[in-house]
Design a protein around this motif. Structure first.
Motif, PDB file in Angstrom:
ATOM      1  N   ALA A 149     -18.494 -21.308 -33.012  1.00  0.00           N
ATOM      2  CA  ALA A 149     -18.775 -21.927 -32.416  1.00  0.00           C
ATOM      3  C   ALA A 149     -18.141 -21.288 -31.224  1.00  0.00           C
ATOM      4  N   ALA A 150     -16.778 -21.144 -30.750  1.00  0.00           N
ATOM      5  CA  ALA A 150     -16.273 -20.650 -29.842  1.00  0.00           C
ATOM      6  C   ALA A 150     -16.488 -18.721 -29.849  1.00  0.00           C
ATOM      7  N   ASN A 151     -16.767 -18.225 -31.318  1.00  0.00           N
ATOM      8  CA  ASN A 151     -16.568 -17.268 -30.674  1.00  0.00           C
ATOM      9  C   ASN A 151     -18.106 -16.263 -31.241  1.00  0.00           C
ATOM     10  N   HIS A 152     -19.165 -17.607 -31.112  1.00  0.00           N
ATOM     11  CA  HIS A 152     -20.105 -16.898 -31.522  1.00  0.00           C
ATOM     12  C   HIS A 152     -21.258 -17.980 -30.731  1.00  0.00           C
ATOM     13  N   ALA A 153     -21.112 -17.901 -29.976  1.00  0.00           N
ATOM     14  CA  ALA A 153     -21.775 -18.978 -28.694  1.00  0.00           C
ATOM     15  C   ALA A 153     -23.604 -19.052 -28.767  1.00  0.00           C
ATOM     16  N   ASP A 154     -23.486 -17.521 -29.288  1.00  0.00           N
ATOM     17  CA  ASP A 154     -25.205 -17.629 -29.029  1.00  0.00           C
ATOM     18  C   ASP A 154     -25.548 -17.621 -30.671  1.00  0.00           C
ATOM     19  N   LEU A 159     -22.820 -28.314 -32.357  1.00  0.00           N
ATOM     20  CA  LEU A 159     -21.728 -28.671 -33.190  1.00  0.00           C
ATOM     21  C   LEU A 159     -21.347 -29.930 -33.428  1.00  0.00           C
ATOM     22  N   VAL A 160     -21.010 -30.390 -35.187  1.00  0.00           N
ATOM     23  CA  VAL A 160     -20.349 -31.671 -35.386  1.00  0.00           C
ATOM     24  C   VAL A 160     -19.141 -31.673 -35.899  1.00  0.00           C
ATOM     25  N   LEU A 161     -18.026 -32.082 -35.490  1.00  0.00           N
ATOM     26  CA  LEU A 161     -17.368 -32.467 -35.842  1.00  0.00           C
ATOM     27  C   LEU A 161     -16.891 -33.582 -36.894  1.00  0.00           C
ATOM     28  N   ASN A 244      -7.082 -23.524 -26.508  1.00  0.00           N
ATOM     29  CA  ASN A 244      -7.702 -22.511 -25.449  1.00  0.00           C
ATOM     30  C   ASN A 244      -8.968 -21.871 -26.091  1.00  0.00           C
ATOM     31  N   ALA A 245      -9.082 -21.921 -27.348  1.00  0.00           N
ATOM     32  CA  ALA A 245     -10.470 -21.544 -28.108  1.00  0.00           C
ATOM     33  C   ALA A 245     -11.345 -22.401 -28.103  1.00  0.00           C
ATOM     34  N   ILE A 246     -11.113 -23.633 -28.127  1.00  0.00           N
ATOM     35  CA  ILE A 246     -11.959 -24.076 -28.158  1.00  0.00           C
ATOM     36  C   ILE A 246     -12.327 -24.267 -26.806  1.00  0.00           C
ATOM     37  N   ALA A 247     -12.146 -24.552 -25.966  1.00  0.00           N
ATOM     38  CA  ALA A 247     -12.536 -24.830 -24.423  1.00  0.00           C
ATOM     39  C   ALA A 247     -13.448 -23.461 -24.370  1.00  0.00           C
ATOM     40  N   ARG A 248     -13.775 -22.729 -24.897  1.00  0.00           N
ATOM     41  CA  ARG A 248     -14.258 -21.342 -24.568  1.00  0.00           C
ATOM     42  C   ARG A 248     -16.348 -22.137 -25.327  1.00  0.00           C
ATOM     43  N   ILE A 249     -16.125 -23.031 -26.119  1.00  0.00           N
ATOM     44  CA  ILE A 249     -17.288 -23.426 -26.581  1.00  0.00           C
ATOM     45  C   ILE A 249     -18.160 -24.247 -25.836  1.00  0.00           C
ATOM     46  N   LYS A 250     -19.471 -22.718 -25.897  1.00  0.00           N
ATOM     47  CA  LYS A 250     -20.688 -23.746 -25.244  1.00  0.00           C
ATOM     48  C   LYS A 250     -21.993 -24.220 -25.540  1.00  0.00           C
ATOM     49  N   ALA A 251     -21.618 -25.184 -27.001  1.00  0.00           N
ATOM     50  CA  ALA A 251     -22.878 -25.061 -27.543  1.00  0.00           C
ATOM     51  C   ALA A 251     -22.488 -26.719 -27.337  1.00  0.00           C
ATOM     52  N   PRO A 252     -23.192 -28.036 -26.879  1.00  0.00           N
ATOM     53  CA  PRO A 252     -23.714 -29.213 -27.652  1.00  0.00           C
ATOM     54  C   PRO A 252     -22.647 -29.757 -28.577  1.00  0.00           C
ATOM     55  N   VAL A 271      -8.197 -35.797 -28.198  1.00  0.00           N
ATOM     56  CA  VAL A 271      -7.377 -34.757 -27.360  1.00  0.00           C
ATOM     57  C   VAL A 271      -8.773 -34.002 -27.644  1.00  0.00           C
ATOM     58  N   PHE A 272      -9.934 -33.616 -28.223  1.00  0.00           N
ATOM     59  CA  PHE A 272     -10.830 -32.627 -28.725  1.00  0.00           C
ATOM     60  C   PHE A 272     -11.365 -33.022 -27.180  1.00  0.00           C
ATOM     61  N   ALA A 273     -12.043 -33.707 -27.742  1.00  0.00           N
ATOM     62  CA  ALA A 273     -12.570 -34.359 -26.583  1.00  0.00           C
ATOM     63  C   ALA A 273     -13.063 -34.008 -25.022  1.00  0.00           C
ATOM     64  N   GLN A 274     -11.308 -34.185 -24.493  1.00  0.00           N
ATOM     65  CA  GLN A 274     -11.029 -33.144 -23.794  1.00  0.00           C
ATOM     66  C   GLN A 274     -11.232 -31.901 -23.605  1.00  0.00           C
ATOM     67  N   ALA A 275     -10.614 -31.451 -24.392  1.00  0.00           N
ATOM     68  CA  ALA A 275     -10.308 -29.913 -24.552  1.00  0.00           C
ATOM     69  C   ALA A 275     -11.817 -29.301 -24.916  1.00  0.00           C
ATOM     70  N   ILE A 276     -13.266 -29.989 -25.074  1.00  0.00           N
ATOM     71  CA  ILE A 276     -14.252 -29.176 -24.902  1.00  0.00           C
ATOM     72  C   ILE A 276     -14.879 -29.690 -24.519  1.00  0.00           C
ATOM     73  N   PRO A 277     -15.545 -28.529 -23.495  1.00  0.00           N
ATOM     74  CA  PRO A 277     -16.587 -29.059 -22.574  1.00  0.00           C
ATOM     75  C   PRO A 277     -17.487 -29.523 -22.808  1.00  0.00           C
ATOM     76  N   ASP A 278     -17.544 -30.939 -21.990  1.00  0.00           N
ATOM     77  CA  ASP A 278     -19.026 -31.688 -22.160  1.00  0.00           C
ATOM     78  C   ASP A 278     -19.225 -32.599 -23.834  1.00  0.00           C
ATOM     79  N   ALA A 279     -18.030 -32.491 -24.481  1.00  0.00           N
ATOM     80  CA  ALA A 279     -17.880 -33.059 -25.546  1.00  0.00           C
ATOM     81  C   ALA A 279     -18.162 -33.534 -25.745  1.00  0.00           C
ATOM     82  N   ARG A 280     -19.050 -34.620 -26.464  1.00  0.00           N
ATOM     83  CA  ARG A 280     -19.062 -36.743 -27.260  1.00  0.00           C
ATOM     84  C   ARG A 280     -18.683 -37.468 -28.332  1.00  0.00           C
ATOM     85  N   LEU A 281     -17.983 -37.773 -28.240  1.00  0.00           N
ATOM     86  CA  LEU A 281     -16.516 -38.534 -29.298  1.00  0.00           C
ATOM     87  C   LEU A 281     -17.318 -40.269 -29.538  1.00  0.00           C
ATOM     88  N   GLU A 282     -17.513 -40.407 -31.092  1.00  0.00           N
ATOM     89  CA  GLU A 282     -17.812 -41.380 -31.826  1.00  0.00           C
ATOM     90  C   GLU A 282     -16.641 -41.716 -32.714  1.00  0.00           C
TER      91      GLU A 282
END
Length: 311
Positions: A149-154, A159-161, A244-252, A271-282
């Protein structure tokens, strides 16, 4: 809606087949085929360079988005079957066997670092002519999906982790076991596969003995390639670059974690939720390292609610 086969039906099937001269392998193939079919899936293969890649896809294509599912370390595409049954009516699902896993090629002499495997995933999806898709990944597959997702934003709609690897700020019981040379994720002898399931899953699904024994045989046969893959990931020293890479993720991004995960501490989800912009944690209560296996319907509903999909 496709639904997983009821446990009683599987039990009846297994009992009937056991009364014939069918081998454990035949019982396994029949049961796994029924479970795939009940989920609206069928197996297929595609050549990617020198690799043969196995995957599951919809039996019938639908007029909907595409979902790509990426399993974890030592696992395979069928880890997603039960969850996929709640999605194939509305989505075109592809569950991939990564190189070294399941029915795909298992060379020992290719790279298996997380970034290598993210590259293989990109090549696989290109070979399948998959453009923009919802990407799901569990454990190692979660880390691979995040890098993709970080390398292929388009190409990523969402993204569900599920309990992703890649960040180990908070330790887990696995860390101490691996340090002691006792890795429960790599079965080596009879009994080890059941130990793996007990360790990784809090809410274990019912698996009849003939099926479990074949799964164990296959896991033991994969010991060497599993050791190569695990060592490649462990020795990469990749965590800073990964963050650093996952900070570039643009998808929800939706992060789903089982609170009882003994493989990777659920607090790493923060930590993941803080590193990825606007990520939601459940965080799911009473669930271990495989929410899509342990709570497939609830996992599917979390995804559908996240993307705003109404049936």
């Amino acid at each position: 809606m496709h639904r997983p086969i009821h446990v009683n039906l599987v039990f009846v099937l297994i009992t009937a087949l056991s009364m014939t001269a069918c081998s454990r392998q035949a019982i396994y193939e029949t049961a796994i085929g029924l479970e795939r079919s009940s989920a609206g899936l069928e197996p297929a293969t595609v050549e990617v360079g020198n690799l043969d890649i196995a995957y599951l896809r919809n039996q019938q294509a639908v007029d909907g988005d595409t979902i790509v599912m990426v399993h974890g370390f030592g696992a395979n595409k069928d880890n997603w079957t039960r969850m996929a049954g709640y999605l194939t009516d509305d989505f075109n699902v592809y569950a991939i066997d990564l190189p070294g896993h399941g029915g795909s090629s298992k060379p020992l002499d290719i790279g298996y670092r997380l970034e290598d495997q993210a590259g293989y995933l990109a090549r696989i999806l290109e070979a399948l002519s998959i453009g923009e898709a919802h990407i799901m990944g569990n454990s190692m597959g979660g880390a691979i999906s995040a890098l993709y997702a970080a390398n292929h934003a388009d190409r990523v709609k969402s993204l569900v982790l599920f309990d992703p690897a890649g960040i180990l700020e908070y330790p887990s019981p696995l860390v101490d076991l691996v340090s002691d040379g006792n890795n429960p994720l790599i079965p080596k002898q009879p009994g080890d596969f059941e130990r793996l399931m007990d360790f990784a899953l809090e809410e274990e699904p019912f698996v009849p003995w003939p099926i479990l024994s074949v799964m164990e045989d296959r896991a033991i046969a994969n010991q060497k390639v599993n050791e190569v893959i695990f060592a490649a990931i462990r020795d990469a020293g990749f965590e800073a670059d990964f963050r650093n890479a996952i900070a570039r993720i643009k998808a929800p991004v939706l992060i789903i974690w089982g609170r009882q995960d003994r493989v990777i501490n659920y607090r790493n989800g923060e930590v993941f939720a803080q590193a990825i912009p606007d990520a939601r944690l459940e965080v799911m209560e009473g669930i271990g390292h495989g929410p899509m296996i342990e709570a497939p319907e609830a996992s599917a509903e979390l995804f559908l609610e996240f993307i705003g999909h109404e049936r």
